[in-house]
Scaffold this active site. Structure first.
Site, PDB file in Angstrom:
ATOM      1  CB  CYS A  18      -0.981  -0.023   1.171  1.00  0.00           C
ATOM      2  SG  CYS A  18      -0.210  -0.003   2.806  1.00  0.00           S
ATOM      3  CG  ASN A  21       4.437  -1.698   5.072  1.00  0.00           C
ATOM      4  OD1 ASN A  21       5.579  -2.014   5.372  1.00  0.00           O
ATOM      5  ND2 ASN A  21       3.462  -2.576   5.064  1.00  0.00           N
ATOM      6  CB  CYS A  23      -3.600   1.579   7.150  1.00  0.00           C
ATOM      7  SG  CYS A  23      -3.434   3.016   8.231  1.00  0.00           S
ATOM      8  NE  ARG A  24      -4.515   1.467   1.833  1.00  0.00           N
ATOM      9  CZ  ARG A  24      -4.353   2.201   0.748  1.00  0.00           C
ATOM     10  NH1 ARG A  24      -5.242   2.104  -0.235  1.00  0.00           N
ATOM     11  NH2 ARG A  24      -3.324   3.017   0.638  1.00  0.00           N
ATOM     12  CB  SER A  25       0.323  -3.507   2.791  1.00  0.00           C
ATOM     13  OG  SER A  25       1.171  -2.577   3.396  1.00  0.00           O
ATOM     14  CG  ASP A 136      -5.321   5.884   2.474  1.00  0.00           C
ATOM     15  OD1 ASP A 136      -5.336   5.541   3.672  1.00  0.00           O
ATOM     16  OD2 ASP A 136      -4.477   6.661   1.994  1.00  0.00           O
TER      17      ASP A 136
HETATM   18  P1  4NP Z   1      -1.779   2.805   4.120  1.00  0.00           P
HETATM   19  O1  4NP Z   1      -2.443   4.141   4.712  1.00  0.00           O
HETATM   20  O2  4NP Z   1      -1.252   3.150   2.738  1.00  0.00           O
HETATM   21  O3  4NP Z   1      -2.913   1.850   4.063  1.00  0.00           O
HETATM   22  O4  4NP Z   1      -0.676   2.391   5.083  1.00  0.00           O
HETATM   23  C1  4NP Z   1      -1.769   5.360   4.798  1.00  0.00           C
HETATM   24  C2  4NP Z   1      -0.856   5.564   5.823  1.00  0.00           C
HETATM   25  C3  4NP Z   1      -0.218   6.792   5.935  1.00  0.00           C
HETATM   26  C4  4NP Z   1      -0.502   7.799   5.040  1.00  0.00           C
HETATM   27  C5  4NP Z   1      -1.409   7.596   4.021  1.00  0.00           C
HETATM   28  C6  4NP Z   1      -2.046   6.371   3.899  1.00  0.00           C
HETATM   29  N1  4NP Z   1       0.129   9.064   5.188  1.00  0.00           N
HETATM   30  O5  4NP Z   1      -0.264  10.006   4.473  1.00  0.00           O
HETATM   31  O6  4NP Z   1       1.037   9.208   6.033  1.00  0.00           O
END
Ligand code: 4NP
Length: 169
Positions: A18, A21, A23-25, A136
């Site tokens: 993702c 790294n 939340c989703r992955s 997201d």
């Molecule tokens: P992820 O979510 O891609 O599912 O880990 C996010 C985590 C952090 C951010 C964006 C999306 N950020 O903007 O820091």
């Protein structure tokens, strides 16, 4: 004799990707690890996760993602790392959460063989087929995290079934 042949069997390696790294992955990695164990395939299938950004490198998954996961019995504790070119050689499936992740990984591929390893996670959905990406949840509320878990549980089970069939497991 049998044991030594089996010992040389190539593992099937899955990398969930993702943006951050956190939340989703890592949630996909934890859910898949649990499904792989449920089927007793932990000696054959390996899982990992990475982010296309290095923004949260070394951090544990987001506290909200961890607590939503815990309520369903999962432990998400894999520290964040950035996706790297060598991942194309080290993994058989690269499973991205959305179109932006797809484009960011795709541009780093240097052969058709590498490009062919990239899949949208929702390609493997069985029930939530009207979702074409894993949204997201970072800037949203609790329902976003629950939706991510619902979609990932469904797609991870679908992915496992595709792998079981493909490799006759
Ligand atoms: P992820 O979510 O891609 O599912 O880990 C996010 C985590 C952090 C951010 C964006 C999306 N950020 O903007 O820091």
């Amino acid at each position: 004799m049998m044991a030594s042949t089996e010992g040389k069997k190539k593992k099937i390696r899955l990398l969930f990707v993702c943006l951050g790294n956190i939340c989703r992955s890592p949630a996909a990695e934890g859910i898949m690890a649990s499904i792989v164990e449920k089927y007793g395939l932990q000696d054959i299938i390996e899982v990992d996760s990475a982010g296309t950004s290095g923004w949260h490198e070394g951090e544990l998954p987001d506290e909200r993602m961890r607590s939503h996961g815990e309520r369903r019995g999962y432990t998400f504790d894999s520290p964040a790392r950035k996706f790297r070119k060598s991942d194309f050689d080290d993994f058989d499936y690269i499973l991205v959460m959305d179109r932006q992740n797809f484009a960011n990984v795709r541009v780093m591929a240097t052969s058709q063989e590498q490009t062919d390893k990239i899949h949208m996670m929702t390609e493997f959905s069985r029930q939530y087929t009207h979702h074409d990406h894993i949204p997201d949840p970072y800037y949203g509320g609790a329902s976003g995290f629950e939706l991510v878990l619902d979609l990932l549980e469904d797609a991870c089970e679908g992915l496992l079934q595709v792998i079981k069939k493909k490799y006759s497991l």
